[in-house]
Design a protein around this motif. Structure first.
Motif, mmCIF file in Angstrom:
data_model
loop_
_atom_site.group_PDB
_atom_site.id
_atom_site.type_symbol
_atom_site.label_atom_id
_atom_site.label_comp_id
_atom_site.label_asym_id
_atom_site.label_seq_id
_atom_site.Cartn_x
_atom_site.Cartn_y
_atom_site.Cartn_z
ATOM 1 N N CYS A 112 0.848 -1.210 0.000
ATOM 2 C CA CYS A 112 0.000 0.000 0.000
ATOM 3 C C CYS A 112 0.875 1.248 0.000
ATOM 4 N N TYR A 113 1.918 1.238 0.818
ATOM 5 C CA TYR A 113 2.846 2.377 0.895
ATOM 6 C C TYR A 113 3.574 2.575 -0.432
ATOM 7 N N LEU A 114 4.012 1.479 -1.017
ATOM 8 C CA LEU A 114 4.717 1.532 -2.298
ATOM 9 C C LEU A 114 3.809 2.101 -3.393
ATOM 10 N N ARG A 115 2.548 1.708 -3.374
ATOM 11 C CA ARG A 115 1.582 2.232 -4.350
ATOM 12 C C ARG A 115 1.413 3.747 -4.172
ATOM 13 N N GLU A 116 1.330 4.186 -2.912
ATOM 14 C CA GLU A 116 1.210 5.626 -2.649
ATOM 15 C C GLU A 116 2.448 6.383 -3.125
ATOM 16 N N LEU A 117 3.630 5.811 -2.884
ATOM 17 C CA LEU A 117 4.870 6.458 -3.331
ATOM 18 C C LEU A 117 4.899 6.580 -4.848
ATOM 19 N N ARG A 118 4.541 5.522 -5.530
ATOM 20 C CA ARG A 118 4.564 5.538 -6.999
ATOM 21 C C ARG A 118 3.512 6.493 -7.566
ATOM 22 N N ASP A 119 2.355 6.541 -6.937
ATOM 23 C CA ASP A 119 1.318 7.468 -7.401
ATOM 24 C C ASP A 119 1.762 8.917 -7.236
ATOM 25 N N ALA A 120 2.414 9.208 -6.119
ATOM 26 C CA ALA A 120 2.780 10.594 -5.808
ATOM 27 C C ALA A 120 4.074 11.047 -6.479
ATOM 28 N N PHE A 121 5.055 10.141 -6.627
ATOM 29 C CA PHE A 121 6.389 10.572 -7.045
ATOM 30 C C PHE A 121 6.945 9.839 -8.261
ATOM 31 N N SER A 122 6.100 9.185 -9.049
ATOM 32 C CA SER A 122 6.615 8.415 -10.185
ATOM 33 C C SER A 122 7.259 9.289 -11.254
ATOM 34 N N ASP A 123 6.924 10.588 -11.287
ATOM 35 C CA ASP A 123 7.551 11.470 -12.265
ATOM 36 C C ASP A 123 8.964 11.876 -11.838
ATOM 37 N N LEU A 124 9.302 11.676 -10.549
ATOM 38 C CA LEU A 124 10.614 12.065 -10.035
ATOM 39 C C LEU A 124 11.541 10.890 -9.756
ATOM 40 N N ALA A 125 10.983 9.715 -9.445
ATOM 41 C CA ALA A 125 11.827 8.608 -8.989
ATOM 42 C C ALA A 125 11.245 7.256 -9.357
ATOM 43 N N LEU A 126 12.124 6.258 -9.304
ATOM 44 C CA LEU A 126 11.735 4.848 -9.455
ATOM 45 C C LEU A 126 11.875 4.200 -8.076
ATOM 46 N N PHE A 127 10.953 3.311 -7.739
ATOM 47 C CA PHE A 127 10.955 2.658 -6.428
ATOM 48 C C PHE A 127 11.098 1.153 -6.616
ATOM 49 N N PHE A 128 12.001 0.557 -5.841
ATOM 50 C CA PHE A 128 12.296 -0.880 -5.947
ATOM 51 C C PHE A 128 12.133 -1.523 -4.573
ATOM 52 N N TYR A 129 11.490 -2.709 -4.572
ATOM 53 C CA TYR A 129 11.261 -3.395 -3.303
ATOM 54 C C TYR A 129 11.166 -4.899 -3.535
ATOM 55 N N ASP A 130 11.773 -5.666 -2.641
ATOM 56 C CA ASP A 130 11.660 -7.121 -2.666
ATOM 57 C C ASP A 130 10.421 -7.490 -1.870
ATOM 58 N N LYS A 131 9.350 -7.878 -2.562
ATOM 59 C CA LYS A 131 8.086 -8.137 -1.873
ATOM 60 C C LYS A 131 8.128 -9.382 -0.989
ATOM 61 N N HIS A 132 9.196 -10.149 -1.083
ATOM 62 C CA HIS A 132 9.329 -11.337 -0.248
ATOM 63 C C HIS A 132 10.170 -11.015 0.982
ATOM 64 N N GLY A 134 11.475 -8.024 2.061
ATOM 65 C CA GLY A 134 12.495 -6.981 2.028
ATOM 66 C C GLY A 134 12.290 -5.948 3.124
ATOM 67 N N GLU A 135 13.395 -5.448 3.677
ATOM 68 C CA GLU A 135 13.328 -4.449 4.747
ATOM 69 C C GLU A 135 13.671 -3.055 4.240
ATOM 70 N N VAL A 136 13.927 -2.924 2.933
ATOM 71 C CA VAL A 136 14.340 -1.643 2.370
ATOM 72 C C VAL A 136 13.597 -1.382 1.067
ATOM 73 N N ILE A 137 13.124 -0.144 0.908
ATOM 74 C CA ILE A 137 12.628 0.318 -0.390
ATOM 75 C C ILE A 137 13.728 1.201 -0.944
ATOM 76 N N ALA A 138 14.237 0.846 -2.109
ATOM 77 C CA ALA A 138 15.323 1.603 -2.730
ATOM 78 C C ALA A 138 14.732 2.595 -3.731
ATOM 79 N N VAL A 139 15.265 3.807 -3.716
ATOM 80 C CA VAL A 139 14.763 4.881 -4.577
ATOM 81 C C VAL A 139 15.877 5.330 -5.508
ATOM 82 N N LEU A 140 15.526 5.468 -6.773
ATOM 83 C CA LEU A 140 16.469 5.940 -7.778
ATOM 84 C C LEU A 140 15.845 7.162 -8.450
ATOM 85 N N TRP A 141 16.514 8.312 -8.307
ATOM 86 C CA TRP A 141 15.995 9.532 -8.935
ATOM 87 C C TRP A 141 16.080 9.406 -10.451
ATOM 88 N N LYS A 142 15.076 9.911 -11.138
ATOM 89 C CA LYS A 142 15.114 9.970 -12.599
ATOM 90 C C LYS A 142 15.977 11.176 -12.980
#
Length: 201
Positions: A112-132, A134-142
């Motif tokens: 749910c949090y990842l979906r909110e991040l992508r909805d709000a900031f997908s024009d600025l960044a890419l979000f990566f997460y291991d759904k199995h 994972g303890e970290v969401i990695a962000v890569l600026w565009k």
């Protein structure tokens, strides 16, 4: 994109919008490095064998790391490395009213949090997460998102106004965005680690 293997002779599954060229390039590098690491381990049987290493991505490539609270990750036990400490997510008794509380089926706060991040900031960044687990969401600026944009009232989401060559332009307001990452994930986010060696605030 379609990845073919000798076992897939009769069916093919094609992706649509993803992966982007940037992600595909990174995927190719990771696959090549993983193959090299596995071949090296398998050729030397006297070395310690740790095939799980190819499933632990290096995090130094990313610009921001969002560390999550392990107690809030429902699939924590599915992680590559078994956690030292696990948290009970089964039936819990409420001591005051003696009511039994059941877990919510198919509720994953991280997704749910990842979906909110992508909805709000997908024009600025890419979000990566291991759904199995994972303890970290990695962000890569565009990279294109950090180029100054002409000032428009409709183009202010996650941006601030500054002057460049006596013109008003919009640039990402990174401090506010990082604060938004924490606010959106309150209770789920343990910390936000900005790696500013690649970009400036």
């Amino acid at each position: 994109m379609f990845i073919a293997t000798p076992k897939d002779q009769w069916s093919s599954m094609w992706t649509q919008e993803r992966p982007s060229a940037q992600i595909l390039q990174r995927l190719t590098v990771l696959a090549s490095e993983s193959l090299h690491a596995l071949e090296e381990q398998l050729m030397d049987p006297l070395k310690t064998q740790d095939v799980k290493m190819v499933f632990r991505p290096p995090l130094d490539f990313y610009d921001v790391l969002i560390h999550l609270n392990p107690k809030q990750i429902p699939r924590h036990l599915e992680s590559v490395d078994q956690p030292v400490k696990s948290f009970s997510r089964g039936v819990v008794k409420n001591s005051s009213a003696e009511k039994i509380l059941f877990p919510v089926v198919d509720y994953d706060p991280v997704q749910c949090y990842l979906r909110e991040l992508r909805d709000a900031f997908s024009d600025l960044a890419l979000f990566f997460y291991d759904k199995h687990g994972g303890e970290v969401i990695a962000v890569l600026w565009k990279p294109l998102s950090f180029q100054p944009q002409p000032f428009k009232a409709s183009n202010m989401k996650g941006r601030m106004v500054t002057t460049l060559n006596d013109k008003l332009v919009c640039v990402p307001n990174v401090e506010a965005i990082l604060e938004d990452f924490e606010v959106l994930g309150e209770g789920l986010v343990k910390s936000v680690e900005a790696r500013t060696e690649k970009w400036t605030i």
